[in-house]
Design an enzyme around this catalytic site. Structure first.
Site, mmCIF file in Angstrom:
data_model
loop_
_atom_site.group_PDB
_atom_site.id
_atom_site.type_symbol
_atom_site.label_atom_id
_atom_site.label_comp_id
_atom_site.label_asym_id
_atom_site.label_seq_id
_atom_site.Cartn_x
_atom_site.Cartn_y
_atom_site.Cartn_z
ATOM 1 N N HIS A 126 -51.655 104.272 5.344
ATOM 2 C CA HIS A 126 -51.815 103.338 4.228
ATOM 3 C C HIS A 126 -51.267 101.959 4.613
ATOM 4 O O HIS A 126 -51.930 100.941 4.411
ATOM 5 C CB HIS A 126 -51.084 103.888 2.994
ATOM 6 C CG HIS A 126 -51.145 102.977 1.810
ATOM 7 N ND1 HIS A 126 -51.994 103.198 0.757
ATOM 8 C CD2 HIS A 126 -50.464 101.845 1.515
ATOM 9 C CE1 HIS A 126 -51.831 102.237 -0.144
ATOM 10 N NE2 HIS A 126 -50.892 101.396 0.297
ATOM 11 N N GLU A 127 -50.075 101.950 5.190
ATOM 12 C CA GLU A 127 -49.456 100.674 5.558
ATOM 13 C C GLU A 127 -50.200 99.993 6.710
ATOM 14 O O GLU A 127 -50.326 98.766 6.736
ATOM 15 C CB GLU A 127 -47.978 100.865 5.892
ATOM 16 C CG GLU A 127 -47.148 101.494 4.788
ATOM 17 C CD GLU A 127 -47.365 100.926 3.392
ATOM 18 O OE1 GLU A 127 -47.727 99.736 3.260
ATOM 19 O OE2 GLU A 127 -47.176 101.669 2.417
#
Length: 136
Positions: A126-127
């Site tokens: 996600h990051e």
């Protein structure tokens, strides 16, 4: 320093530049901002605090782990999930991998290669999507 969470989607869709030792303050700001949002967040990318650098922080159990210039070198076990984000309202679908190998530098810019699975792997992906300017 605790920084406000960036919500401008045009800014968030920009690709991050590689980080250098001159970006040490960004690392500290990410640590401070994640700690301030610990009840509602398990990871952050530098663009979420308004800095277009390839730096993320991931809460791994009790420890926040900084990854500078991270890159996924291997991934397997694709699945679909839904995710939320401090920078965006609501939840959205996302494609993730259950097993990943990541090459990165720590906060002191020492190189590492490590394997991750499960929820921690999902947070990292996600990051990293943030670093690539990809919104979920």
């Amino acid at each position: 320093m605790i920084r406000p969470i960036e919500k401008d989607q045009l800014f968030l869709q920009q690709k991050a530049a590689l980080a250098t030792p001159a970006d040490r303050q960004v690392i500290q700001d990410l640590q401070d901002t994640l700690a301030a949002n610990a009840t509602r967040c398990v990871g952050m990318a530098a663009n979420m605090i308004g800095v277009l650098k390839r730096i993320i922080i991931v809460q791994m159990g009790p420890l926040p782990v900084v990854m500078v210039n991270p890159q996924i070198t291997k991934a397997s076990g694709q699945y679909q999930t839904t995710e939320g984000c401090l920078s965006l309202d609501g939840e959205r679908p996302a494609k993730r991998y259950d097993h990943i190998t990541v090459r990165y530098q720590d906060a002191q810019f020492r190189p590492h290669t490590q394997q991750f699975t499960g929820f921690v792997a999902q947070i990292i992906q996600h990051e990293l999507a943030h670093c690539d300017g990809v919104l979920i």
